[in-house]
Design an enzyme around this catalytic site. Structure first.
Site, mmCIF file in Angstrom:
data_model
loop_
_atom_site.group_PDB
_atom_site.id
_atom_site.type_symbol
_atom_site.label_atom_id
_atom_site.label_comp_id
_atom_site.label_asym_id
_atom_site.label_seq_id
_atom_site.Cartn_x
_atom_site.Cartn_y
_atom_site.Cartn_z
ATOM 1 N N LYS B 50 75.405 35.689 20.370
ATOM 2 C CA LYS B 50 76.436 36.237 19.476
ATOM 3 C C LYS B 50 75.946 36.107 18.036
ATOM 4 O O LYS B 50 75.352 35.091 17.648
ATOM 5 C CB LYS B 50 77.722 35.445 19.675
ATOM 6 C CG LYS B 50 78.923 35.939 18.874
ATOM 7 C CD LYS B 50 80.148 35.093 19.224
ATOM 8 C CE LYS B 50 81.387 35.589 18.485
ATOM 9 N NZ LYS B 50 82.568 34.767 18.791
ATOM 10 N N SER B 125 86.645 37.305 19.922
ATOM 11 C CA SER B 125 85.682 37.920 19.063
ATOM 12 C C SER B 125 84.301 38.124 19.688
ATOM 13 O O SER B 125 83.450 38.793 19.094
ATOM 14 C CB SER B 125 85.536 37.126 17.770
ATOM 15 O OG SER B 125 85.130 35.820 18.054
ATOM 16 N N SER B 149 88.032 33.159 21.878
ATOM 17 C CA SER B 149 87.035 34.211 21.700
ATOM 18 C C SER B 149 85.911 34.275 22.713
ATOM 19 O O SER B 149 85.109 35.205 22.666
ATOM 20 C CB SER B 149 86.433 34.119 20.297
ATOM 21 O OG SER B 149 87.408 34.499 19.353
#
Lengths: 104, 474
Positions: B50, B125, B149
């Site tokens: 990420k 997210s 997330s």
């Protein structure tokens, strides 16, 4: 907080301007209006924590994971070199970060 | 699949899905791993990262214009550990800007699409990470979880998402959002894969003072946490407060079936977490305060562009946090938020005296349409209603794919905040994944993973995003 024409508690333009100043955010008039409305709605919701009647201070240690005073010996270790530290700076002068003058 | 196979898959699919912000074929294709060291558990496995975890070789943007082009001078601990274990760092994935969001629509570089339905969000997210794994574009991915997330996008994309206990994995190199809530974890196709990655990344590194214990603390330890293998059946509690109005029908149906299956390996009982209704409010006071503090470092001195380039959600949260901690308001807002947090944690402590784990839905809805909630921040916040409590209490939690929603059904009126909203009746031909969540006591990560693996076998989720085909037709 002031109430807007709908009677709802709102974040007045004045309050947003002050908070934005504290947060070093330069907001446009349009942003102040838009965020004002959205934040009023959010604040209206989150203020329900006021119902919580616990009066003693929240124990930070207990809140995290039980670690207390997790420190290491104060020994010098390898860290980021000067060149690496400066590598992304928008403005430098030799081995210094360059910033706007604070004092006259 | 070889690395080249995965690269071809990214080339074929990511144009439509947009899971990756950075995918440099020389970098991903050219990583060598030495096979002569002992810790080669993940040798050759492509793991996407990420883009809020800093890497040396490629830029880290945190999904923000502020950090466009920023190349970090140091590398995150989790990244170093993956390297040491032979993994291939397989690109940087898309995220909501600075990890603020539940849909990946807040990325400054465009949203990621859900591989199950390109008109829908992958969640957030860590939407890029979840979409990459679900579409078979990476063997696994790292995500980060502050309010859900990892778990929520895993649920929306039909994959496994594991958020370790707070302090199990070092946050060194994770661009901080809310420091008392953030945690890094794996997004994978199976619980076994998640455990493999957790084994590599867990443990203190000397850089994060909130990390506890030994690297393998709790592993193999004889505890009274049951994994479902021992003579005593595990006991799992379902919080009665979680089964209310907000939970939509499609999710509820899958959840009920998942509970029936759980009864094969555990005693399922009802538990109460009385302060549940304060979780979202508490989180949206504590987290923005920490965000306002953490993002103060973006001052154009050492790195980054001007603060006017923050997106709307980031600005909103900074303002909210600055306000909630300011003189005259801090007692009423931030302090009360912390008090509520402590009560929520104590609710869990009490529940775990009766049960080993807690089961809940992951999200009240299936993946929603792109653009559906962007005008209404508060509605978006409620996507995390079941995931937030585990962050507030620092507990390990894992999202497992449990089934597919037959179709999106209107729920009549549902109450969100103070306004009743009409849920439109939507008939979707596409089936969408629904996840369930297991939450364990603090530091029970290994036991939780073992139990989740047993449960995974019984859930037997075999569906793939492309209607049974290995690859989509798009």
């Amino acid at each position: 907080m002031a109430r807007d024409s709908n009677g709802k508690q709102g974040m007045t333009k004045e309050l947003i301007k002050r908070v934005a100043q504290l947060a070093k955010l330069d907001l446009s008039e349009q942003e102040k209006t838009r965020f004002g409305k959205q934040l009023a709605q959010i604040l209206e919701y989150v203020k329900k924590v006021g119902e919580v009647d616990k009066t003693n201070r929240a124990d930070r240690q207990e809140l995290i994971n039980g670690l207390v005073d997790n420190v290491r010996a104060d020994e010098a270790r390898q860290c980021l070199g000067q060149e690496q530290a400066l590598k992304n700076a928008p403005s430098t002068n030799g081995s210094y970060f360059k910033v706007k003058a604070i004092l006259e | 699949m070889t690395i080249q196979d995965y690269i071809k898959r990214v080339q074929a699919l990511d144009g439509k899905i947009h899971a990756f912000l950075d995918f440099d074929e020389e970098w991903v294709g050219g990583q060598e791993y030495k096979t002569n060291t002992t810790n080669m558990g993940l040798a050759g496995k492509p793991i996407a990262i990420k883009d809020n975890m800093v890497t040396l070789e490629r830029p880290t943007t945190a999904g923000s214009k502020i950090l466009e082009g920023f190349v970090s001078p140091y590398e995150a601990t989790v990244v170093s550990r993956l390297k040491q274990s032979g993994a291939v760092l397989f690109g940087k994935t898309n995220l909501d800007e600075f990890a603020m969001g539940s849909s990946t629509e807040n990325s400054a570089f465009g949203p990621t699409k859900n591989p199950w339905d390109l008109t829908r969000v992958p969640g957030g997210s860590s939407g890029g990470s979840a979409a990459a794994v679900a579409a078979g574009m990476a063997w696994a991915a790292l995500g980060s979880d502050t309010g859900g997330s990892i778990r929520q996008p895993a649920g929306f994309c039909g994959v496994v998402g594991f958020k370790p206990s707070y302090g199990a994995v070092s946050r060194y190199g994770l661009i901080a959002m809310a420091s008392s809530l953030d945690q890094i974890g794996p997004i994978t196709l199976t619980v076994g894969d998640a455990r493999e990655i957790f084994e590599v990344i867990a443990g203190p590194d000397g850089y994060d003072a909130t990390c506890f214990g030994q690297k393998t603390e709790g592993r193999g330890q004889k505890t009274d946490r049951k994994t479902g293998n021992g003579k005593r059946k595990a006991k799992v509690g379902i919080p009665k407060e979680y089964l209310g109005e907000g939970l939509t029908k499609p999710v509820r149906e899958v959840f009920d079936q998942a509970v029936d299956k759980l009864a094969q390996i555990a005693d399922v009982v009802s538990v109460t977490l009385p302060h549940s209704s304060y979780a979202v409010a508490s989180y949206y006071l504590i987290m923005p305060v920490e965000v306002a503090s953490n993002l103060a470092r973006f001052d154009v001195v050492r790195y980054g562009k001007g603060r006017e380039q923050f997106g709307d959600e980031v600005k909103r949260r900074i303002i909210l946090g600055t306000f909630a901690s300011s003189a005259g308001y801090a007692d009423r807002f931030y302090l009360k938020g912390q008090q509520a947090r402590l009560l929520i944690k104590q609710d869990f402590d009490r529940a775990y005296q009766r049960v080993d784990y807690i089961l809940s839905p992951v999200s009240p809805t299936v993946a929603f349409k792109i653009g559906e909630k962007t005008e209404d921040p508060l509605a978006m916040y409620f996507s995390d209603i079941y995931t937030i409590p585990a962050n507030l209490a620092g507990l390990p939690a894992i999202s497992l794919p449990a089934g597919l929603a037959k179709r999106e059904i209107g729920n009549g009126k549902e109450e969100i905040g103070k306004e009743k909203r009409d849920k439109k009746e939507e008939r979707s031909g596409k089936e969408l994944p629904v996840g369930v969540q297991l939450i364990g006591p603090q530091r029970s990560d290994w036991q939780l993973l073992d139990f989740a693996e047993n449960y995974e076998k019984i859930l037997n989720f075999k569906a793939t995003p492309f209607g049974g085909q290995a690859s989509p037709s798009f």
